[in-house]
Design an enzyme around this catalytic site. Sequence first.
Site, mmCIF file in Angstrom:
data_model
loop_
_atom_site.group_PDB
_atom_site.id
_atom_site.type_symbol
_atom_site.label_atom_id
_atom_site.label_comp_id
_atom_site.label_asym_id
_atom_site.label_seq_id
_atom_site.Cartn_x
_atom_site.Cartn_y
_atom_site.Cartn_z
ATOM 1 N N CYS A 1 0.583 -0.961 -0.011
ATOM 2 C CA CYS A 1 -0.256 0.278 -0.361
ATOM 3 C C CYS A 1 1.311 1.198 0.077
ATOM 4 O O CYS A 1 0.230 2.382 -0.543
ATOM 5 C CB CYS A 1 -1.159 0.300 0.779
ATOM 6 S SG CYS A 1 -2.042 -1.349 1.279
ATOM 7 N N CYS B 1 -12.610 0.589 8.503
ATOM 8 C CA CYS B 1 -11.677 0.112 7.334
ATOM 9 C C CYS B 1 -11.776 1.030 6.307
ATOM 10 O O CYS B 1 -12.559 2.061 6.383
ATOM 11 C CB CYS B 1 -12.669 -1.065 6.897
ATOM 12 S SG CYS B 1 -12.464 -2.383 8.035
ATOM 13 N N HIS C 1 -9.433 4.295 -0.804
ATOM 14 C CA HIS C 1 -7.742 3.720 -1.256
ATOM 15 C C HIS C 1 -7.632 2.907 -2.102
ATOM 16 O O HIS C 1 -7.457 1.244 -1.851
ATOM 17 C CB HIS C 1 -7.298 3.087 0.051
ATOM 18 C CG HIS C 1 -5.892 2.662 0.413
ATOM 19 N ND1 HIS C 1 -5.573 2.651 -0.217
ATOM 20 C CD2 HIS C 1 -6.054 1.403 0.745
ATOM 21 C CE1 HIS C 1 -4.037 2.018 0.276
ATOM 22 N NE2 HIS C 1 -4.830 1.502 1.229
#
Lengths: 421, 421
Positions: B105, B239, B368
């Site tokens: 990530c 999340c 994301h």
Amino acid sequence: MKPSRDVYLIGAHNTPFIGKFHPDFIWKKHPDFETKKNPTLQEYLATAALGALEDANLKPADVQKGFVGNFVGELFSNQGHLGSVLASAHPDFYGKPFSRVEGACASGALALVNGIDAISAGYDVVLVAGAEVQTTVNAKIGADYLARASHYETQRELDPFTFPALFARRTKAYVDAFGIEEADIAKVVVNAYSNAAKNPLSHMGTVTMTLEKASEASDKNPTFLTNEELKPYIKISDCSQVSDGGSAVILVSAEGLAKAGKTPADAVRIVSYGHATGPIEGPSDLTQMDVTKLAGEEAYASAGVTPDQIQVAEVHDCFAIAQILAMEALGFASGPGKAKEELIDTDAFALDGKIPINTGGGLMAFGHPVGATGVKQAGEIFRQLLGRCGEYQVPGEPTIGLTQNMGGDDRTAVVTILKRG
Amino acid sequence: MKPSRDVYLIGAHNTPFIGKFHPDFIWKKHPDFETKKNPTLQEYLATAALGALEDANLKPADVQKGFVGNFVGELFSNQGHLGSVLASAHPDFYGKPFSRVEGACASGALALVNGIDAISAGYDVVLVAGAEVQTTVNAKIGADYLARASHYETQRELDPFTFPALFARRTKAYVDAFGIEEADIAKVVVNAYSNAAKNPLSHMGTVTMTLEKASEASDKNPTFLTNEELKPYIKISDCSQVSDGGSAVILVSAEGLAKAGKTPADAVRIVSYGHATGPIEGPSDLTQMDVTKLAGEEAYASAGVTPDQIQVAEVHDCFAIAQILAMEALGFASGPGKAKEELIDTDAFALDGKIPINTGGGLMAFGHPVGATGVKQAGEIFRQLLGRCGEYQVPGEPTIGLTQNMGGDDRTAVVTILKRG
């Protein structure tokens, strides 16, 4: 690109490259099949990295930056995040800035390019490691994984073995344009196996390849494509190996060289690199490697070197035709279609030839653990220029060498030029 | 690392980040389901790259080097070799040296780091693009793909949702050590959604998140782990989003700045970065982000800046607990366990707070798309420092900002410090 500071290569390490046909490769017919396993991607990275540091006379704590070359660890090994995987190789790697670089089969050379730029940017000791494990799945699944190096959406359907088909298409185009024979192409294959037989780390060093066997399809050397049009243009012997393995090199600045207790005479300088990419959808002219040509031109111009000055080269022979096209793109022949007359007929690429190529066996016979290959190439030229290649040492103390690493169907190319001392 | 030459960020572009719950995301209940498709990875890269060049007042031909941040395109999109994919975005990209950088990530910020080093190495115009498409498979398969950022061999089995489980483990350790409540953690969630509502590019901008909803599990905000021990420690609202999207920024040297017809006043300087990795097997202390701490310390020291001077920050809130741990690791609180008292209770991270964080909604609500995130963070700070953030502009004309991008369970961390002009 000419580095803004001197970049010295002072250490290299290569694991054996293994896979099918290698005596140490553990598979169902191997005596250790139930009790031992082949090394993992993580183990290959660690072995290569620590070995290269030892060869460079440096310690893990000395490393200031690290790059990992790998193509598809996420698929073959279910493992990405390979900078962090490399950080596991030694406690003193904790906190180091490591990352992974990818450009299909050129991933290794791209890691090297990032390493060179890092020296130019001010780092003094840079670790460049590459590795790939490909033997965890069968050949058809592996071919599908590797097809991620092509434009998957439009090229995957060409054949279950996408890349062999893409290079069969190159072979067909080249044969149609220039009339080369299978026996001509076979000569580069035989050279690779002949060299590998002198290289104890090679994947195919114990396999004999005769010109006769390599020159036509047979039960022992079959064609294998499903695509009927392309099928005649490639057989098993024309392909590089599905290998596992790791390779690493250590790059340093002049300050790093002193830290390792070395002088320029102990080292090889990377005097320039060329790096080019072309659109993923494919090349416009199948008979030439235009992206490799661009990368080569950049490397030559930045180094102030001409092709005839290169004394030893590592060329990306993922398939036999790829070596022929690369030799022409790099200017070792005078133009497209000239390789046969100027290089093949004279065995110019042999160890004692005019321009020895792939002296350890190349991708076809040393083996091709994808992410390791570009790093291995630099390590091979380093060893040749320092006279460390043993049975396959090029005679005459060469001082200038070249590497060419390619991703996909000549969609990424990296060319580096190295000089002794 | 302090760049050896000035590095200016002069252009940025962000596609909308979309996925489930976003009105433009095409899925089976969307009116265009049969007739239109969501953008591909290749399209996101192209849109972001060309948009950033336009924002920078530069042309594709001006680009001298390019980096792509992406985590697992090989899995979600069957496509690797992303440097070549980027080269397809414009005919004038033909031959450019593009490559892909990966660190889970943190892939986006690693592309940025390579871009900064490239400027230091002598390039004048560098393109840094990041993208990820994750909506091509269902959530469980996606979670398995993303588990390649952990040590797959030993951590995959923790839960079908490996990363939520790893951060639930962090939450449990933090709660056990410092006694924070769910309602405290919920405050960072509500801040993210509140900011995203002001950001037209955000994934969750039309979704309302109340403190009540975020504070306890419910039918509309369930826990979802299979691992019984960890299950109570994470719910959906904690999340970040499974988003698709692309982001790009343009970095230039002083020469590149002049080429774009700009002055330092039109730009933001990246004055330093810190980059650290830790072993893939995991952290030793779950209550602290030791790798982020190292990267932050390096960035602060190289820039000669202290945490209290940071006026706006982008922090890697892949999960709510990650933001809390990162704020402590970056020195925004005085030590481990201090975030509640010093930051959460005072809403210090709000747009008008002491240190506004994730002003566009962060990973939790802006979204994301993994490889894009680190690039987006730099673009966001660029826009904040130039007063271009519209409804979510931080007041008081901030001049110093920070980004923190993280790979895996704090196994790779990149921190950058940016200054106006």
